[in-house]
Design a protein around this motif. Structure first.
Motif, PDB file in Angstrom:
ATOM      1  N   ILE A  85       0.833  -1.207   0.000  1.00  0.00           N
ATOM      2  CA  ILE A  85       0.000   0.000   0.000  1.00  0.00           C
ATOM      3  C   ILE A  85       0.872   1.263   0.000  1.00  0.00           C
ATOM      4  O   ILE A  85       0.399   2.341  -0.302  1.00  0.00           O
ATOM      5  N   SER A  86       2.148   1.116   0.339  1.00  0.00           N
ATOM      6  CA  SER A  86       3.026   2.300   0.408  1.00  0.00           C
ATOM      7  C   SER A  86       3.622   2.599  -0.973  1.00  0.00           C
ATOM      8  O   SER A  86       4.362   1.788  -1.537  1.00  0.00           O
ATOM      9  N   VAL A  87       3.300   3.792  -1.479  1.00  0.00           N
ATOM     10  CA  VAL A  87       3.809   4.184  -2.806  1.00  0.00           C
ATOM     11  C   VAL A  87       5.326   4.425  -2.760  1.00  0.00           C
ATOM     12  O   VAL A  87       6.065   3.897  -3.602  1.00  0.00           O
ATOM     13  N   ALA A  89       8.204   2.464  -4.967  1.00  0.00           N
ATOM     14  CA  ALA A  89       9.082   3.261  -5.844  1.00  0.00           C
ATOM     15  C   ALA A  89      10.539   2.941  -5.518  1.00  0.00           C
ATOM     16  O   ALA A  89      11.370   2.789  -6.423  1.00  0.00           O
ATOM     17  N   ALA A  90      10.853   2.813  -4.233  1.00  0.00           N
ATOM     18  CA  ALA A  90      12.237   2.511  -3.844  1.00  0.00           C
ATOM     19  C   ALA A  90      12.653   1.116  -4.321  1.00  0.00           C
ATOM     20  O   ALA A  90      13.771   0.924  -4.804  1.00  0.00           O
ATOM     21  N   TRP A  91      11.752   0.139  -4.224  1.00  0.00           N
ATOM     22  CA  TRP A  91      12.078  -1.213  -4.706  1.00  0.00           C
ATOM     23  C   TRP A  91      12.332  -1.195  -6.220  1.00  0.00           C
ATOM     24  O   TRP A  91      13.071  -2.033  -6.737  1.00  0.00           O
ATOM     25  N   ASN A  92      11.708  -0.243  -6.919  1.00  0.00           N
ATOM     26  CA  ASN A  92      11.904  -0.168  -8.371  1.00  0.00           C
ATOM     27  C   ASN A  92      13.064   0.757  -8.754  1.00  0.00           C
ATOM     28  O   ASN A  92      13.301   0.998  -9.935  1.00  0.00           O
ATOM     29  N   ASP A 117      -0.362  -1.853  -7.608  1.00  0.00           N
ATOM     30  CA  ASP A 117      -1.650  -2.300  -8.142  1.00  0.00           C
ATOM     31  C   ASP A 117      -2.007  -3.637  -7.476  1.00  0.00           C
ATOM     32  O   ASP A 117      -1.908  -4.716  -8.072  1.00  0.00           O
ATOM     33  N   ILE A 118      -2.417  -3.523  -6.213  1.00  0.00           N
ATOM     34  CA  ILE A 118      -2.589  -4.719  -5.383  1.00  0.00           C
ATOM     35  C   ILE A 118      -3.690  -5.630  -5.937  1.00  0.00           C
ATOM     36  O   ILE A 118      -3.497  -6.845  -6.094  1.00  0.00           O
TER      37      ILE A 118
END
Ligand code: NAD
Ligand code: UDX
Length: 480
Positions: free
Chosen positions: A34-36, A40-43, A71-72
């Motif tokens: 749920i955390s944007v 983003a950091a993982w990507n 996009d859960i």
């Protein structure tokens, strides 16, 4: 192609799924959160957690069969196997506050799965949860499922931070609990087949659901108990002249006890031990077992005692006051090789020193100033033991500075506290540090990482946990 979706891109979900993707090229793995900012950091090139070896694994798989997304609903709907690895902190309000696990995140994840699923799914408990959670989840899913069948498995994670990749590559065991029905056993086999891609079969244990759920809480309680046991002995060593390293070595040589996890320290930290023991205590109380609850609670009490004993030792050694004195804190993370500060002993030690009006200068190679200020400002819940009861006043906040350099942190200091066992603290130029400090210069080693005799030769007054006391410290008032 089998599709796996993991809810929760945290310390467990991220590394675990990255390793599954690496070891199972025929499986598509998507980690959702749920955390944007976290996704983003993982990507990005700057992963949200520091974990040795993790960057390489992610680099190899990301965009191939490993994806991170917000996009859960889409990824849950498409998955065959759904891991739930959301956080399960201690409840801070209401029934069971201070002990019971807060299953809010888990429940909302389960309701969402029931809402969006259009085909049968295996739902895997990866988070650490109270015993019998699977039964509650089954009920939520069954009552909201519109005829879709769910099999719940318990597959607790045993990785430790700082060694997560190593632990995932070569786990001591993988534990899978499932229903003892043909459908339940089919689901167990499906998950077993995933791990069998790299884990030898004799290391994949299968049990009933409740044994798997309870084994995770029990394992953490046993591990934490070893540290509290050796820490309790460390206090006695200081009082008698015994050396805790020698005692732990002699005790650990007994093959029934074993040598690992017997390092005396300023106290255990991390997001798991305290939370999971409190959870175990609550479960025992709910099952009418107060004696068992009190037995495990003592593990946490000794941990708090060890932290306050350390603070008292610092203050009493320095003429019974640290008011206005600069104390350098080396290490803030709860252990080396992680930037994680959850429940780190450093929080309580710093708060204790600030309570005595010290000026603190902190250096940790992986923890940001923002994180440290947030941790120290947090008004922690009273977990039924007093050490957390010290919110930091605005004046105290001003007494804390954070640097990116150990020499800067120690310059002009009256004392140094080593609170995390980072390897780099073993090879600092302590002569240079000593020369830049106020005299007498004190060194309090909360991790037993430095050679105390060498430090004494330089001129430091040294305190090492559980080791024979410096003559200076012996003359100071007793520490309780
Ligand atoms: P974490 O806080 O790092 O990660 C949890 C993530 O779940 C967060 O990013 C949060 O945003 C996300 N989340 C919450 N609700 C969600 C939802 N409904 N849908 C999608 N994402 C959601 O936590 P962690 O340290 O990874 O721990 C997760 C679980 O694993 C806990 O139960 C913990 O006890 C257990 N565990 C942790 C460790 C460890 O070393 N950290 C080891 C073994 C087990
Ligand atoms: C723990 C469990 O080890 C792991 O199996 C579980 O899955 C999650 O919880 P973690 O909290 O990441 O892992 O770290 P761990 O290595 O267990 O250390 C916990 C704390 O105990 C740290 O603060 C560490 O410094 C301390 N510790 C550990 C000691 O003080 N002495 C020791 O001998 C070992």
């Amino acid at each position: 192609m089998v599709k796996i979706c993991c809810l929760g891109a945290g310390y467990v979900g991220g590394p675990t799924m990255a390793v599954i993707a690496l070891k199972c090229p025929a499986i598509e793995v998507c980690v959702v959160d749920i955390s944007v900012p976290r996704i983003a950091a993982w990507n990005s090139d700057q992963l949200p957690i520091y974990e040795p070896g993790l960057d390489e694994v992610v680099k190899q798989c990301r965009g191939r069969n490993l994806f991170f997304s917000n996009d859960i609903e889409k990824h849950v709907a498409e998955a065959d196997i759904i891991f739930v690895s959301v956080n399960t902190p201690t409840k801070t309000r209401g029934l069971g506050a201070g002990k019971a696990a807060d299953l809010t995140y888990w429940e909302s994840a389960a309701r969402m799965i029931a809402d969006v699923a259009k085909s049968d799914k295996i739902v895997v408990e990866k988070s650490t949860v109270p015993v019998k959670t699977a039964e509650a989840i089954e009920k939520i899913l069954a009552h909201n499922s519109k005829g879709i069948k769910f099999q719940i498995l318990s597959n607790p994670e045993f990785l430790a931070e700082g060694t997560a990749i190593e632990d995932l590559f070569k786990p001591d065991r993988v534990l899978i609990g499932g229903r003892e029905t043909p459908e339940g056993q089919k689901a167990v086999k499906a998950l077993k087949d995933v791990y069998a891609n790299w884990v030898p079969e004799d290391r994949i244990l299968t049990t009933n659901l409740w044994s798997a759920e309870l084994s995770k809480l029990a394992a953490n309680a046993f591990l934490a108990q070893r540290i509290s046991s050796v820490n309790a002995i460390s206090a006695l060593c200081e009082a008698t002249g015994a050396n805790v390293a020698e005692v732990a070595y002699a005790v650990g040589k007994d093959s029934r006890i074993g040598p690992k996890f017997l390092n005396a320290s300023v106290g255990f930290g991390g997001s798991c031990f305290q939370k999971d023991i409190l959870n175990l205590v609550y479960i025992c109380e709910c099952n009418g077992l107060p004696e068992v609850a009190n037995y495990w609670k003592q593990v946490i009490k000794i941990n708090d005692y060890q932290k306050s004993r350390f603070v008292n030792r610092v203050v009493s050694s320095m003429f019974n006051t640290v008011s206005g004195k600069k104390i350098a804190v080396l290490g803030f993370a709860f252990k080396k090789d992680t930037g994680d500060t959850r429940e780190t002993a450093a929080i309580d030690v710093c708060k204790g020193l600030l309570g005595d009006k010290a000026k603190i200068s902190i250096y940790d190679p992986q923890v940001t100033e923002e994180q440290i200020q947030r941790d120290l400002a947090m008004n922690k819940f009273d977990w039924d033991h007093p050490i957390h009861l010290q919110p930091m006043s605005p004046t105290a906040v001003k007494q804390v500075s954070v640097t990116w350099d150990a020499y800067e942190a120690t310059k002009g200091a009256h004392g140094i506290c080593i609170l995390t066992e980072w390897d780099e603290f073993k090879t600092l130029d302590y002569k240079k540090i000593y020369d830049s400090m106020q005299k007498p210069a004190f060194l309090f080693d909360g991790r037993n990482v430095i050679d105390a005799e060498k430090m004494r030769e330089i001129g430091f007054i040294v305190y090492s946990i559980g080791k024979p006391l410096d003559p200076w410290l012996k003359d100071m008032p007793a520490v309780a």
